[in-house]
Design an enzyme around this catalytic site. Sequence first.
Site, PDB file in Angstrom:
ATOM      1  N   GLU A 113     -37.240  44.360 -13.398  1.00  0.00           N
ATOM      2  CA  GLU A 113     -38.437  44.880 -14.085  1.00  0.00           C
ATOM      3  C   GLU A 113     -37.971  45.894 -15.113  1.00  0.00           C
ATOM      4  O   GLU A 113     -36.780  46.237 -15.184  1.00  0.00           O
ATOM      5  CB  GLU A 113     -39.412  45.499 -13.065  1.00  0.00           C
ATOM      6  N   HIS A 258     -50.052  51.320 -16.770  1.00  0.00           N
ATOM      7  CA  HIS A 258     -49.293  50.057 -16.733  1.00  0.00           C
ATOM      8  C   HIS A 258     -49.658  49.260 -17.975  1.00  0.00           C
ATOM      9  O   HIS A 258     -50.840  49.111 -18.290  1.00  0.00           O
ATOM     10  CB  HIS A 258     -49.681  49.278 -15.471  1.00  0.00           C
ATOM     11  N   ARG A 302     -42.628  51.489 -18.680  1.00  0.00           N
ATOM     12  CA  ARG A 302     -44.085  51.353 -18.850  1.00  0.00           C
ATOM     13  C   ARG A 302     -44.675  52.354 -19.849  1.00  0.00           C
ATOM     14  O   ARG A 302     -45.574  52.004 -20.612  1.00  0.00           O
ATOM     15  CB  ARG A 302     -44.768  51.552 -17.495  1.00  0.00           C
ATOM     16  N   HIS A 370     -52.446  53.247 -13.641  1.00  0.00           N
ATOM     17  CA  HIS A 370     -51.779  52.503 -12.564  1.00  0.00           C
ATOM     18  C   HIS A 370     -51.266  53.396 -11.436  1.00  0.00           C
ATOM     19  O   HIS A 370     -51.404  53.045 -10.266  1.00  0.00           O
ATOM     20  CB  HIS A 370     -50.614  51.720 -13.162  1.00  0.00           C
ATOM     21  N   ARG A 405     -42.772  56.691 -13.506  1.00  0.00           N
ATOM     22  CA  ARG A 405     -42.073  56.047 -12.390  1.00  0.00           C
ATOM     23  C   ARG A 405     -41.376  54.761 -12.808  1.00  0.00           C
ATOM     24  O   ARG A 405     -41.959  53.938 -13.526  1.00  0.00           O
ATOM     25  CB  ARG A 405     -43.064  55.744 -11.265  1.00  0.00           C
TER      26      ARG A 405
HETATM   27  C1  SIN Z   1     -45.924  45.649 -10.771  1.00  0.00           C
HETATM   28  O1  SIN Z   1     -45.672  44.654 -10.098  1.00  0.00           O
HETATM   29  O2  SIN Z   1     -45.854  45.674 -11.995  1.00  0.00           O
HETATM   30  C2  SIN Z   1     -46.373  46.882 -10.075  1.00  0.00           C
HETATM   31  C3  SIN Z   1     -45.371  47.353  -9.118  1.00  0.00           C
HETATM   32  C4  SIN Z   1     -45.109  48.789  -9.372  1.00  0.00           C
HETATM   33  O3  SIN Z   1     -46.048  49.518  -9.681  1.00  0.00           O
HETATM   34  O4  SIN Z   1     -43.945  49.203  -9.334  1.00  0.00           O
END
Ligand code: SIN
Length: 525
Positions: A113, A258, A302, A370, A405
């Site tokens: 990610e 997010h 993010r 988020h 985060r």
């Molecule tokens: C996501 O799957 O994007 C959310 C998981 C997270 O907030 O780390």
Amino acid sequence: MAQHYDVIVVGAGIAGLYTALNIHEHLRVLVLSKSTLAHCNSALAQGGIAAVLHESDTPQLHARDTLAAGNHRNNPDNVRLLTERGAAEIAELMRLGVAFDRMSDGELALGLEGGHSVRRIAHCKDSTGDAIMAALTARVRERANVTLCENAHLFRISRKHEQFIFNVVFSYYTTNKFVLPDDSCSNYETASRGHNAYYTTDTNKMQDFIANACVIATGGIGQVYERTTNSPIATGDGIRFAYELGARLSRLSWIQFHPTAFAAKEGTFLISEAVRGEGARLLNADSESFLHRYGASELSTRDVVSRCILDEISRQNSTSSNKKSDKIFLDISHKDSRFVKERFPQIYEKLLSNGYDMTVEAFPITPCQHYHMGGIAVNENGETSVAGLYAVGECSYTGVHGNNRLASNSLLEAVVFGRLTAASVSEYARSQSQSETEPPVAETAQSADCLCSIEGLAEEVRGIMQRLFFIRAEHEQIPDGLARIAQIKAQLEAADCLTAEHSDALSVATVAYLILQELHEENKG
Ligand code: SIN
């Protein structure tokens, strides 16, 4: 009559359940869930749980990524704890029954990610939170010393003679043990399903509980905003309770937005960042990639991507004649469709039911509130500034996330600090149960219908927050918004009705007030 426990855990997401499981088995523990377990934020978590799970990775590298994502505003000691202890907690989750996805050779399938320099995210397709919740719930229900009570709407915690008093309003609720005395359950139905007893009580039935120690694990604050990925129960109650108890709070204005959510008719839902991790690209209304225009990349963090989206929308609005110029899209249609459907079955189905087939077309996304990095200030053992009061998970502020985060570090924080909090609260509660404390007399709250008009107040707060602090703060308008929210908060405090709606509205107003107050002070300073 009030019922006594050694420890009461408020909140039954992953942080609350994992803490409860790790509390010493000789202590009597009550876990209060505001709604059914399926409604907590943890159950919605899609992406996964990050940890050092491959030989190409190290705790130092995970720490470096966590600090970089958090813009180096993190607490480095707690980041070290988080990243060094992660792998052991993943092993423990597997022992408790979580079946993370594996590759054909049997190794864990690790996801990627934004902000991660290597693949390190253990996942259960795109429903990781749900899978972890299922395993933890099953284990908690097996524990003789833990009572888990759903649909128990806590509206106040007070403190007397070093003990905590909890005023709870029940509606329909389920529990694995008997909690309410029989006479408080008119209309009750019980049925045996495994370890559960199911009751229906009168609406607004009150019950008080008393405990030596309290762990707040109430999760996020999403309902302070109009646009959020959070559950409808995420009203920031724990932060209000801690504030009312005089606990220190910290960095309340550190809120994560997010970048990729889908605005559906029935409410916004998250499009996991793992979709970007598997190669999805952000496109503008003219189907062009645009992140490079702002010095970012498809796997930027993010905070960066959310700001780029706002900038691209305003650039498109000012330059483009395209009617869709306020829209941004996510596109993974270039990837193998079977892979997409298998890796993201929940997202695929949800998008399909909203008219988009993600395997063949781009779909519109929007940033949403988020996650809350700030919260109830705690040390590494979950101890707040109030003796006997602990906090863990999203509602706490350990400082591990800095002001943004790193993806999939939230579930990790919940388990790493859940274990440490459990050890500390166990020690405290055991020492308290040995000492002579005067038993408090709980002032039993009386059920009351809300006669004052609170209708529309929470919605008004959400509208103000959405306007004044969504990704960027509108500093000039904050004083007026703060003044109005202060009025609403005062109106709700004065009303003192004992209903779930009133309690939620008061939490929303209190948390919004504290966020705007912090922003206002910072801007003045
Ligand atoms: C996501 O799957 O994007 C959310 C998981 C997270 O907030 O780390």
